[in-house]
Scaffold this motif. Sequence first.
Motif, PDB file in Angstrom:
ATOM      1  N   THR A  28       1.095  -1.104  -0.163  1.00 15.22           N
ATOM      2  CA  THR A  28       0.117   0.054  -0.069  1.00 15.22           C
ATOM      3  C   THR A  28       0.931   1.393  -0.753  1.00 15.22           C
ATOM      4  OG1 THR A  28      -1.704  -0.918   1.404  1.00 15.22           O
ATOM      5  CG2 THR A  28      -1.388   1.213   1.541  1.00 15.22           C
ATOM      6  N   LEU A  34      -2.741   2.270  -4.601  1.00 17.15           N
ATOM      7  CA  LEU A  34      -2.691   1.694  -6.227  1.00 17.15           C
ATOM      8  C   LEU A  34      -3.209   1.068  -6.245  1.00 17.15           C
ATOM      9  CD1 LEU A  34      -1.054   4.724  -7.694  1.00 17.15           C
ATOM     10  CD2 LEU A  34      -3.828   4.935  -7.650  1.00 17.15           C
ATOM     11  N   ASP A  35      -3.020  -0.101  -5.346  1.00 19.67           N
ATOM     12  CA  ASP A  35      -2.415  -1.605  -6.135  1.00 19.67           C
ATOM     13  C   ASP A  35      -3.697  -2.711  -6.255  1.00 19.67           C
ATOM     14  OD1 ASP A  35      -2.177  -0.827  -3.718  1.00 19.67           O
ATOM     15  OD2 ASP A  35      -2.559  -3.218  -2.289  1.00 19.67           O
ATOM     16  N   LYS A  36      -4.148  -1.749  -5.404  1.00 20.60           N
ATOM     17  CA  LYS A  36      -6.244  -2.741  -4.883  1.00 20.60           C
ATOM     18  C   LYS A  36      -6.820  -2.263  -6.410  1.00 20.60           C
ATOM     19  CE  LYS A  36     -10.685  -3.241  -2.041  1.00 20.60           C
ATOM     20  NZ  LYS A  36     -10.166  -4.362  -1.535  1.00 20.60           N
ATOM     21  N   GLY A  37      -6.916  -0.968  -6.990  1.00 19.09           N
ATOM     22  CA  GLY A  37      -7.536  -0.740  -8.451  1.00 19.09           C
ATOM     23  C   GLY A  37      -6.660  -1.908  -9.533  1.00 19.09           C
ATOM     24  N   TRP A  38      -5.358  -1.934  -9.024  1.00 26.63           N
ATOM     25  CA  TRP A  38      -4.893  -2.486 -10.096  1.00 26.63           C
ATOM     26  C   TRP A  38      -5.196  -3.560  -9.968  1.00 26.63           C
ATOM     27  CZ3 TRP A  38       1.163  -0.452  -8.998  1.00 26.63           C
ATOM     28  CH2 TRP A  38       0.570   0.727  -8.525  1.00 26.63           C
ATOM     29  N   ARG A  39      -5.476  -5.053  -8.926  1.00 29.45           N
ATOM     30  CA  ARG A  39      -5.648  -5.612  -9.084  1.00 29.45           C
ATOM     31  C   ARG A  39      -7.191  -6.213  -9.239  1.00 29.45           C
ATOM     32  NH1 ARG A  39      -3.022  -5.651  -3.816  1.00 29.45           N
ATOM     33  NH2 ARG A  39      -4.899  -5.182  -2.698  1.00 29.45           N
ATOM     34  N   ARG A  40      -8.050  -5.334  -8.370  1.00 26.30           N
ATOM     35  CA  ARG A  40      -9.542  -5.163 -10.116  1.00 26.30           C
ATOM     36  C   ARG A  40      -9.284  -5.426 -11.452  1.00 26.30           C
ATOM     37  NH1 ARG A  40     -12.295  -0.516  -5.871  1.00 26.30           N
ATOM     38  NH2 ARG A  40     -12.363  -2.143  -4.018  1.00 26.30           N
ATOM     39  N   LYS A  41      -8.407  -4.521 -11.949  1.00 28.15           N
ATOM     40  CA  LYS A  41      -8.306  -4.559 -13.209  1.00 28.15           C
ATOM     41  C   LYS A  41      -8.058  -5.620 -13.736  1.00 28.15           C
ATOM     42  CE  LYS A  41      -6.782  -1.793 -17.003  1.00 28.15           C
ATOM     43  NZ  LYS A  41      -7.886  -1.287 -17.605  1.00 28.15           N
ATOM     44  N   ARG A  44     -10.832  -8.233 -13.888  1.00 30.72           N
ATOM     45  CA  ARG A  44     -11.427  -8.301 -15.194  1.00 30.72           C
ATOM     46  C   ARG A  44     -11.149  -8.538 -16.690  1.00 30.72           C
ATOM     47  NH1 ARG A  44     -12.351  -2.618 -12.597  1.00 30.72           N
ATOM     48  NH2 ARG A  44     -10.637  -2.210 -14.273  1.00 30.72           N
ATOM     49  N   GLU A  67      -9.780 -10.242  -4.277  1.00 29.92           N
ATOM     50  CA  GLU A  67     -10.974  -9.506  -5.457  1.00 29.92           C
ATOM     51  C   GLU A  67     -11.683 -10.593  -6.163  1.00 29.92           C
ATOM     52  OE1 GLU A  67     -11.122  -6.622  -6.161  1.00 29.92           O
ATOM     53  OE2 GLU A  67     -10.143  -6.354  -4.283  1.00 29.92           O
ATOM     54  N   LEU A 225       0.159   0.896 -16.806  1.00 31.83           N
ATOM     55  CA  LEU A 225      -1.024   1.405 -15.218  1.00 31.83           C
ATOM     56  C   LEU A 225      -0.047   2.070 -15.109  1.00 31.83           C
ATOM     57  CD1 LEU A 225      -2.638  -2.141 -14.003  1.00 31.83           C
ATOM     58  CD2 LEU A 225      -3.418  -0.879 -15.872  1.00 31.83           C
TER      59      LEU A 225
END
Length: 238
Positions: A28, A34-41, A44, A67, A225
């Motif tokens: 973190t 930003l790592d959480k958003g990267w994992r979500r991508k 997807r 995730e 990213l």
Amino acid sequence: MDFSGKDKATYVQETFNSIAKRYDLMNTLMSFGLDKGWRRKAVRTVEAKSGMHMLDVCCGTGQLSIEIAGAIGASGKVTGLDFSENMLERAQENIYSSPFQSVITLMQGDAMQLPFPDNTFDGATVGWGLRNLPNLEQGVKEMYRVVKPGSMVVSLDMAKPTLPVFKQGYWFYFDKLVPWMGKIWAGKARAYQYLHDSAVEFPPQQELAQIFTRCGLVETRYQNLLGGVVAIVSGRKA
């Protein structure tokens, strides 16, 4: 890279065992959250959907597995595999604190020889793990082997930014400041120096996509990213 007289697999296992307790905090801090958003991508990109059975290789503390579990729901299943017992212990704690205890199964194992039959999973991910393997291509081939035809294989990892000035600033931050942060918050400067060194030696995202192709995957691509600091590399099993 100096492994202090040990083979890479042993060195990496000992390194991640030593930083497991503070690993999530450091991720973190290093990524500025930003790592959480990267994992979500990445979730997807792997096309995780309700009811699927997904594999998370080098699952570490289980954050990417969690995730994925959110995307596949109670009718799905995530198998998280790692060879660091301390990281798995931390992953179990994280899963107990999530709503997905019944969805995620953790196991200790070797990414170089995945203990699963061919064509088992509906997709496979690896987050910040390929660069730690003794043989990167073997790791990709193993993920290719165990996913079903039509399924995605996805890597989320450090990459190589190319924008002048930004690139130099990034490598200065990673080489000088990250080990200092590791010393302050995790008491493990040397371990975080390894993270820098492994990122330097890791193939750039364009080359990793080519490696995915050599390993049999099709529709291979990469998504940069944060200006190429991190990249998602993906491919599909034909």
